[in-house]
Design a protein around this motif. Structure first.
Motif, mmCIF file in Angstrom:
data_model
loop_
_atom_site.group_PDB
_atom_site.id
_atom_site.type_symbol
_atom_site.label_atom_id
_atom_site.label_comp_id
_atom_site.label_asym_id
_atom_site.label_seq_id
_atom_site.Cartn_x
_atom_site.Cartn_y
_atom_site.Cartn_z
ATOM 1 N N ALA A 278 0.831 -1.211 0.000
ATOM 2 C CA ALA A 278 0.000 0.000 0.000
ATOM 3 C C ALA A 278 0.858 1.251 0.000
ATOM 4 N N LEU A 279 2.052 1.178 0.629
ATOM 5 C CA LEU A 279 2.931 2.340 0.703
ATOM 6 C C LEU A 279 4.374 1.873 0.689
ATOM 7 N N GLU A 280 5.183 2.489 -0.170
ATOM 8 C CA GLU A 280 6.625 2.236 -0.201
ATOM 9 C C GLU A 280 7.353 3.556 0.023
ATOM 10 N N LEU A 281 8.359 3.526 0.887
ATOM 11 C CA LEU A 281 9.140 4.717 1.192
ATOM 12 C C LEU A 281 10.547 4.579 0.628
ATOM 13 N N ALA A 282 11.024 5.637 -0.015
ATOM 14 C CA ALA A 282 12.400 5.679 -0.496
ATOM 15 C C ALA A 282 13.235 6.487 0.494
ATOM 16 N N GLU A 283 14.441 6.038 0.760
ATOM 17 C CA GLU A 283 15.293 6.696 1.744
ATOM 18 C C GLU A 283 15.797 8.045 1.224
ATOM 19 N N VAL A 284 16.105 8.910 2.182
ATOM 20 C CA VAL A 284 16.685 10.223 1.868
ATOM 21 C C VAL A 284 18.011 10.343 2.604
ATOM 22 N N GLU A 285 18.822 11.327 2.193
ATOM 23 C CA GLU A 285 20.103 11.561 2.865
ATOM 24 C C GLU A 285 20.422 13.035 2.801
ATOM 25 N N LEU A 286 21.251 13.465 3.737
ATOM 26 C CA LEU A 286 21.616 14.877 3.820
ATOM 27 C C LEU A 286 22.877 15.137 3.012
ATOM 28 N N THR A 287 22.787 16.084 2.082
ATOM 29 C CA THR A 287 23.957 16.535 1.331
ATOM 30 C C THR A 287 24.457 17.823 1.975
ATOM 31 N N GLN A 288 25.656 17.780 2.542
ATOM 32 C CA GLN A 288 26.177 18.905 3.319
ATOM 33 C C GLN A 288 26.999 19.820 2.419
ATOM 34 N N ARG A 289 26.612 21.088 2.400
ATOM 35 C CA ARG A 289 27.327 22.075 1.604
ATOM 36 C C ARG A 289 27.628 23.304 2.450
ATOM 37 N N GLU A 290 27.808 24.422 1.816
ATOM 38 C CA GLU A 290 28.324 25.602 2.511
ATOM 39 C C GLU A 290 27.303 26.274 3.430
ATOM 40 N N SER A 291 26.015 26.186 3.149
ATOM 41 C CA SER A 291 25.024 26.952 3.907
ATOM 42 C C SER A 291 24.894 26.497 5.354
ATOM 43 N N CYS A 292 25.417 25.303 5.686
ATOM 44 C CA CYS A 292 25.425 24.879 7.088
ATOM 45 C C CYS A 292 26.832 24.922 7.659
ATOM 46 N N GLY A 293 27.789 25.390 6.877
ATOM 47 C CA GLY A 293 29.155 25.507 7.352
ATOM 48 C C GLY A 293 30.015 24.295 7.124
ATOM 49 N N CYS A 294 29.468 23.268 6.449
ATOM 50 C CA CYS A 294 30.231 22.037 6.255
ATOM 51 C C CYS A 294 30.985 22.021 4.936
ATOM 52 N N GLY A 295 30.540 22.763 3.973
ATOM 53 C CA GLY A 295 31.101 22.624 2.636
ATOM 54 C C GLY A 295 30.555 21.369 1.996
ATOM 55 N N TYR A 296 31.058 21.037 0.819
ATOM 56 C CA TYR A 296 30.557 19.861 0.097
ATOM 57 C C TYR A 296 31.262 18.629 0.625
ATOM 58 N N ARG A 297 30.542 17.745 1.320
ATOM 59 C CA ARG A 297 31.131 16.590 1.981
ATOM 60 C C ARG A 297 30.422 15.320 1.569
ATOM 61 N N PRO A 298 30.648 14.828 0.355
ATOM 62 C CA PRO A 298 29.985 13.610 -0.060
ATOM 63 C C PRO A 298 30.638 12.364 0.502
ATOM 64 N N GLY A 299 31.788 12.478 1.134
ATOM 65 C CA GLY A 299 32.519 11.295 1.554
ATOM 66 C C GLY A 299 32.507 11.069 3.046
ATOM 67 N N ASP A 300 31.517 11.601 3.770
ATOM 68 C CA ASP A 300 31.500 11.465 5.215
ATOM 69 C C ASP A 300 31.377 10.015 5.677
ATOM 70 N N THR A 301 30.831 9.149 4.826
ATOM 71 C CA THR A 301 30.633 7.769 5.244
ATOM 72 C C THR A 301 31.814 6.891 4.888
ATOM 73 N N VAL A 302 32.903 7.469 4.372
ATOM 74 C CA VAL A 302 34.072 6.676 3.986
ATOM 75 C C VAL A 302 34.691 6.029 5.219
ATOM 76 N N LEU A 303 35.099 4.773 5.087
ATOM 77 C CA LEU A 303 35.717 4.057 6.193
ATOM 78 C C LEU A 303 37.102 4.632 6.489
ATOM 79 N N PRO A 304 37.574 4.491 7.726
ATOM 80 C CA PRO A 304 38.924 4.981 8.045
ATOM 81 C C PRO A 304 39.971 4.172 7.302
ATOM 82 N N PRO A 305 41.142 4.747 7.098
ATOM 83 C CA PRO A 305 42.178 4.040 6.336
ATOM 84 C C PRO A 305 42.533 2.708 6.981
#
Length: 827
Positions: A278-305
């Protein structure tokens, strides 16, 4: 369920996709997702858009409206973009609309509708993660919220997520920090100003969509606040412009294209008789850019070296599984797109390290090409290079690590170059489409007959990249049948069959349902939301702007042609009554002139009255009052000469002014005058074989009191409420119809009315009226009368002018027209 012989033999399924428009970031993404999925599933697609106000009225019982033509004759299932239609009504209205397509299966996108399978993004979660980011990572405690319209379920869910996120952190929900917009930039500005005016302190703003967030940033900057130093801002949707603004916008990314693909899969399962959720939900995610002070950070979920591998000749292989997983999470790529890309890129890197020079950059180029086709944001692939540089370098031998630096540098240059090319190509496509639309719109605006319209379609549609088109007009008052007007196949006009067909088929037999898969756009041929003339079906290769312009211009052109047919009938009448030419011409001209006088004079902010008194030998006086949101248009003019020809030209002027200003209420008066002049010049000389011209002055009034005007006519008179003195304002344009092109001589000018100021427009039948001694009434005498009664009601001012002119000249030989307007400033 019987569908007729042709439907029974149709092998390929057809899906109808109903949406409010094809222009807009959200609509474009959603349509692209539906288009891509329809192609992947090898099904036909009919995308229908147009005016929905009548189709979604709760009391609507007329089953012949445009959207209700969609049915079993043309489709096997219906996808309704409810999120775009909710502004026309709430969930109950949308439920009735969706169910009206029974027995066809229906699914909804963006709004959960009881009894209708629905697909949505997790709107509440999107707002929650925005507030969580601002509160948890940036320590903000006074977070304002700009919500969407109350009739929108999406807006309600996003507002609920905002409130829950505050409650979970024991943060106050101050209602002074909450305002409501309508998902548009203007309403976003208004909402932000409303919050500021309340005086409550805040340190962050969350908006229910990106447009309102960008509007909030604009208002905050105008107030001297810095983003993000003073206030952080988050949006929702992640539309294209969000990453190009300054500062770039932190926003909730929703997989709009994926929603479109999910809807196609759902409707096909329903058509096949399968049960769906009856209902399907698609996930969302936060894209962090300059307006919150983070800049463009698409790699925040990258594993540590990973720790460096000891003595390994191929360092990538030692950590391949973790690297591949980290790469996939470092960029936002739609599910189902670019399958296996991370593994392919790592294999290429291994080959590069093994001595196959250039292998990695070739693989990266191939990835960029495929990502480009899938609509993936290319600059986020910079995160891939950052990740590889961080993870591969420690595990490589010292010599290899140094040798890899030029490779990473070349890879970054390649990604940056491709990103610039993509954005440049997109901008170029938009600019070229805009040019084609502008030229096409000029032709449609001055189109006065169906044969001319057909010729215009034949020349302009290929320029808009359209090649398969059917335009049909209703053949009966019940709108149950259509008759083809124009057909195009493979970019060439073909002879339309002179027979009617059922309107529910949308296009002539054989046009839809061919052997090849098709994706078509369906739109109404209508003039506003009042008059519907037919249906247009077009292939889907053109730009979204082209379809939006065609939707507006086709109906206006058909309307203009209908008005023109009336003009032609009047010309024929003149020929049949040649023996009584003078008397009959005067009667006809008087009928045209008086019939076109607006029945109601109403513009917000103006007290209005007017009068037109035809002379014994009727001239060609013209005036009009056209209301628009927040203001309106005033027009006055006079065709040189008398009789039927003057009346016909006046009719052309009225119809074209009405059509042009209706299509664009905020248009430049100068541009309207220039476009109208071109058509009048051709019609008067080419069709009527005459050389008449006309004075014409067009004024666009705004509620604030600003009046923008262009054209050439008698001086305007403004009598000040403060001084009760008249000022005469001259127009600086040229006559209409005297020259083929007047663009270089026509410019906009402005005047401003204060509260109580009186604006008087008149024809030369007033100032040039002569008494028994052949003295003219004159402008000075007219101003003296107006000053004497400036404070009186507008109808009293009008009547005093008429009494004075009639006393001066009891038998005028020219039409007399007077328009009186008093501006009332907003409270």
């Amino acid at each position: 369920m019987s569908r007729g012989p042709e439907a029974m033999t149709r092998k390929r399924r057809t899906i109808a996709f109903l949406i409010d428009n094809v222009v807009g970031d959200y609509q474009s993404e959603l349509r692209a997702g539906v288009e891509r999925a329809a192609e992947a599933h090898d099904v036909n697609l009919l995308t229908a858009f147009g005016d929905l106000s009548s189709a979604l009225r709760p009391d609507e019982t007329d089953r012949s409206t445009f959207y209700h033509l969609i049915g079993p004759d043309t489709a096997d299932g219906v996808i309704v973009a409810s999120s775009t239609l909710s502004r026309y009504g709430g969930v109950d209205v949308m439920r009735a609309f969706c169910r009206s397509f029974a027995p066809l299966p229906v699914c909804s996108i963006g709004t959960a509708i009881d009894g209708v399978p629905s697909l949505m993004v997790d709107n509440a979660l999107g707002s929650e993660i925005s507030v969580a980011h601002l509160a948890d990572e940036h320590g903000r405690r006074r977070i304002a919220y700009i919500g969407g319209p109350l009739s929108s379920e999406e807006a309600q869910l996003r507002a609920g997520g905002y409130r829950r996120a505050l409650a979970a952190r024991a943060l106050p929900c101050d209602e002074r920090l909450v305002a409501v917009g309508a998902f548009t930039i203007p309403t976003g500005r208004e909402a932000m100003r409303e919050i500021l005016a309340r005086g409550a302190e805040f340190d962050a703003v969350v908006a229910a969509n990106d447009r309102m967030a960008l509007a909030a940033i604009e208002v905050l900057k105008a107030e001297g606040l810095r983003i993000p130093e003073d206030v952080l801002v988050c949006g929702f949707d992640d539309v294209g412009i969000a990453r190009f603004t300054k500062p770039s916008l932190t926003t909730v990314h929703q997989p709009i294209k994926r929603l479109g693909g999910m809807a196609v899969s759902t409707i096909l399962r329903l058509i096949g008789g399968e049960a769906v959720p009856a209902l399907e939900l698609a996930e969302v995610e936060l894209t962090q850019r300059e307006s919150c002070g983070c800049g463009y950070r698409p790699g925040d979920t990258v594993l540590p070296p990973s720790p460096p591998a000891q003595g390994s000749p191929r360092p990538v292989s030692d950590q391949r599984a973790s690297l591949e997983s980290a790469l996939r999470r470092s960029v936002a790529i739609p599910i189902g797109a670019l399958d296996g890309w991370a593994g392919d890129l790592l294999t290429a890197l291994e080959d590069e390290l093994a001595g196959d020079r250039g292998r990695f950059l070739r693989a990266l180029q191939a990835l960029l090409d495929e990502a480009r086709r899938e609509g993936v944001l290319l600059d986020q692939l910079q995160a891939v290079i950052s990740l590889l540089r961080e993870r591969v370098r420690p595990a490589a031998a010292a010599g290899d690590a140094a040798a890899l630096e030029p490779l990473w540098h070349a890879a970054r240059i390649l990604i940056g170059s491709e990103s610039v090319h993509v954005e440049g190509e997109q901008r170029l496509r938009v600019e070229l489409a805009a040019i084609e639309v502008i030229y096409g719109a000029r032709g449609f605006a001055a189109c006065l007959s169906l044969p001319v319209l057909k010729g215009l379609l034949a020349s302009e549609l290929p320029r808009m990249q359209l090649s398969h088109v059917a335009v049909s007009l209703y053949d009966d008052a019940q709108r149950a049948s259509l008759r083809p007007l124009f057909l195009m196949d493979h970019g060439r006009e073909v002879e339309a069959p002179p027979v009617s067909f059922p309107a529910r088929r949308l296009a002539p037999p054989g046009f839809l349902g061919g052997a090849e898969r098709s994706s078509m756009i369906v739109l109404p041929v209508a003039f506003g939301d009042v008059e519907t003339f037919g249906v247009a079906v077009l292939d889907s290769r053109a730009s979204a702007m082209s379809y939006d312009v065609l939707r507006l211009q086709l109906g206006s052109a058909v309307k203009a042609a209908a008005l023109h047919r009336e003009v032609v009938r009047e010309v024929e009448l003149r020929e049949r009554l040649e023996q009584e030419r003078v008397r009959q011409e005067s009667q006809v001209a008087a009928r045209i002139q008086t019939a076109l006088v607006p029945k109601q004079l109403s513009i917000e902010g103006l007290e209005l009255c007017a009068v037109m008194q035809p002379a014994a030998e009727v001239g060609g006086d013209y005036y009009d009052v056209l209301a628009t949101p927040g203001g309106g248009w005033l027009g006055i003019g006079d065709v040189a000469g008398h009789g039927l020809a003057a009346g016909l030209i006046m009719l052309m002027i009225q119809s074209m002014v009405s059509a042009l200003t209706s299509n664009d209420p905020s248009a430049s008066p100068a541009r309207v005058v220039v476009a109208l002049n071109k058509a009048i010049y051709k019609n008067v000389r080419g069709r009527l074989d005459r050389d008449e011209h006309a004075t014409l002055l067009l004024l666009r009034y705004e509620r604030s009191g600003r009046v923008t005007f262009a054209g050439a006519h008698d001086d305007m008179i403004v009598c000040s409420a403060r001084t009760r003195r008249c000022t005469c304002i001259a127009s600086s344009g040229v006559w209409i119809g005297a020259l083929p092109e007047i663009g270089a001589m026509t410019r906009d000018a402005e005047l401003f009315l204060e509260d109580g100021d009186v604006l008087v427009l008149y024809s030369d039948g007033v100032t040039e009226a002569r008494n028994a001694q052949h003295e003219q009434f004159g402008l000075e005498r007219l101003c003296a009368i107006i000053e004497a009664v400036q404070a009186a009601p507008v109808d009293v001012i009008r009547d005093r002018i008429l009494e004075a002119v009639e006393g001066w000249c009891p038998s005028p030989d020219d039409d007399i027209t007077v328009v009186v307007a008093r501006h009332r400033a907003p409270e």
